[in-house]
Design a protein around this motif. Structure first.
Motif, short mmCIF file in Angstrom:
data_model
loop_
_atom_site.label_atom_id
_atom_site.label_comp_id
_atom_site.label_asym_id
_atom_site.label_seq_id
_atom_site.Cartn_x
_atom_site.Cartn_y
_atom_site.Cartn_z
N PRO A 73 98.35 27.10 22.11
CA PRO A 73 97.66 25.81 22.08
C PRO A 73 96.98 25.58 20.74
O PRO A 73 96.30 26.45 20.21
CB PRO A 73 96.64 25.94 23.22
N ARG A 74 97.23 24.42 20.17
CA ARG A 74 96.77 24.07 18.82
C ARG A 74 95.26 24.11 18.71
O ARG A 74 94.54 23.58 19.53
CB ARG A 74 97.28 22.68 18.48
N PHE A 75 94.77 24.79 17.68
CA PHE A 75 93.34 24.87 17.37
C PHE A 75 93.07 23.82 16.29
O PHE A 75 93.64 23.89 15.21
CB PHE A 75 93.00 26.28 16.86
N ARG A 76 92.21 22.87 16.60
CA ARG A 76 91.97 21.77 15.65
C ARG A 76 90.57 21.80 15.05
O ARG A 76 90.41 21.56 13.87
CB ARG A 76 92.21 20.44 16.35
N THR A 77 89.56 22.03 15.89
CA THR A 77 88.19 21.95 15.41
C THR A 77 87.35 23.10 15.95
O THR A 77 87.67 23.67 16.99
CB THR A 77 87.51 20.63 15.85
N ASP A 78 86.27 23.40 15.25
CA ASP A 78 85.37 24.46 15.70
C ASP A 78 84.78 24.18 17.07
O ASP A 78 84.45 25.11 17.80
CB ASP A 78 84.25 24.66 14.69
N SER A 79 84.66 22.90 17.44
CA SER A 79 84.07 22.59 18.75
C SER A 79 84.94 23.13 19.89
O SER A 79 84.43 23.37 20.99
CB SER A 79 83.86 21.08 18.91
N GLU A 80 86.22 23.36 19.63
CA GLU A 80 87.09 23.89 20.68
C GLU A 80 86.70 25.31 21.08
O GLU A 80 86.96 25.72 22.20
CB GLU A 80 88.55 23.84 20.24
N THR A 81 86.06 26.06 20.17
CA THR A 81 85.64 27.41 20.54
C THR A 81 84.50 27.35 21.55
O THR A 81 84.16 28.36 22.14
CB THR A 81 85.21 28.24 19.31
N MET A 82 83.92 26.19 21.73
CA MET A 82 82.85 25.99 22.71
C MET A 82 83.35 25.25 23.95
O MET A 82 82.56 24.91 24.82
CB MET A 82 81.71 25.19 22.07
N ASP A 83 84.64 24.97 24.04
CA ASP A 83 85.23 24.22 25.15
C ASP A 83 85.88 25.21 26.13
O ASP A 83 86.94 25.76 25.84
CB ASP A 83 86.26 23.24 24.62
N PRO A 84 85.26 25.43 27.30
CA PRO A 84 85.81 26.42 28.23
C PRO A 84 87.21 26.06 28.72
O PRO A 84 88.02 26.96 28.99
CB PRO A 84 84.80 26.46 29.38
N ASP A 85 87.53 24.78 28.82
CA ASP A 85 88.88 24.38 29.26
C ASP A 85 89.92 24.76 28.21
O ASP A 85 90.99 25.27 28.53
CB ASP A 85 88.95 22.88 29.56
N TYR A 86 89.62 24.49 26.94
CA TYR A 86 90.54 24.87 25.87
C TYR A 86 90.71 26.39 25.82
O TYR A 86 91.84 26.89 25.75
CB TYR A 86 90.04 24.35 24.51
N LEU A 87 89.61 27.12 25.89
CA LEU A 87 89.68 28.58 25.87
C LEU A 87 90.50 29.10 27.05
O LEU A 87 91.29 30.04 26.91
CB LEU A 87 88.29 29.19 25.86
N ALA A 88 90.35 28.49 28.23
CA ALA A 88 91.13 28.91 29.40
C ALA A 88 92.62 28.69 29.16
O ALA A 88 93.45 29.54 29.52
CB ALA A 88 90.66 28.15 30.64
N ARG A 89 92.99 27.57 28.54
CA ARG A 89 94.41 27.31 28.23
C ARG A 89 94.95 28.36 27.26
O ARG A 89 96.08 28.85 27.42
CB ARG A 89 94.59 25.90 27.64
N VAL A 90 94.16 28.70 26.26
CA VAL A 90 94.58 29.73 25.30
C VAL A 90 94.76 31.06 26.02
O VAL A 90 95.76 31.75 25.82
CB VAL A 90 93.55 29.86 24.15
N GLY A 91 93.81 31.43 26.86
CA GLY A 91 93.90 32.69 27.60
C GLY A 91 95.12 32.74 28.50
O GLY A 91 95.83 33.75 28.56
N GLN A 92 95.43 31.64 29.18
CA GLN A 92 96.61 31.59 30.04
C GLN A 92 97.89 31.72 29.23
O GLN A 92 98.83 32.39 29.63
CB GLN A 92 96.61 30.31 30.86
N TYR A 93 97.91 31.08 28.06
CA TYR A 93 99.10 31.17 27.20
C TYR A 93 99.34 32.62 26.79
O TYR A 93 100.44 33.15 26.97
CB TYR A 93 98.94 30.29 25.96
#
Length: 123
Positions: A91-111
């Protein structure tokens, strides 16, 4: 490996917990992907933000520490259990705020959890 364990260093890299790995070169199974810009642990989801330089057009990628297969402190290198293509397809990492987004982190972990297992490599 469980989805939760993707966010924890594996036993062969346990000494890295609390160690500053900023600047370490990150090596995939088929070549260098970049260097550690920083390490973060938000919501119990410890990960590396890796600056890829020109490899992915100057972008950074987020890599959960659970895919680390080895750390060579003398050479300042971290080996990960995935290929360059697998990291690029995450999953594409675009901004530092994504490191604080639990939904984005969950998608990365699942990938990363869904990737085929590999043998342990050394840094």
């Amino acid at each position: 490996m469980t989805v939760d364990s993707i966010w924890s260093y594996p036993p062969q890299a346990v000494g890295a917990q609390g160690e500053d790995v900023t600047g370490f070169t990150v090596v995939a199974s088929d070549g260098v992907i970049g260097h550690v810009d920083r390490e973060a642990d938000h919501f119990g989801m410890r990960h590396l933000v890796v600056d890829t330089g020109v490899w992915v057009f100057g972008k950074s990628v987020l890599v959960p520490v659970g895919v680390v297969t080895g750390i060579d402190r003398e050479e300042r290198r971290i080996a990960v259990a995935c290929s360059r293509a697998e990291i690029k397809a995450a999953p594409r990492f675009r901004t530092d705020s994504e490191t604080m987004d639990p939904d984005y982190l969950a998608r990365v972990g699942q990938y990363y959890h869904g990737l085929p297992p590999r043998g342990a490599a050394t840094a």
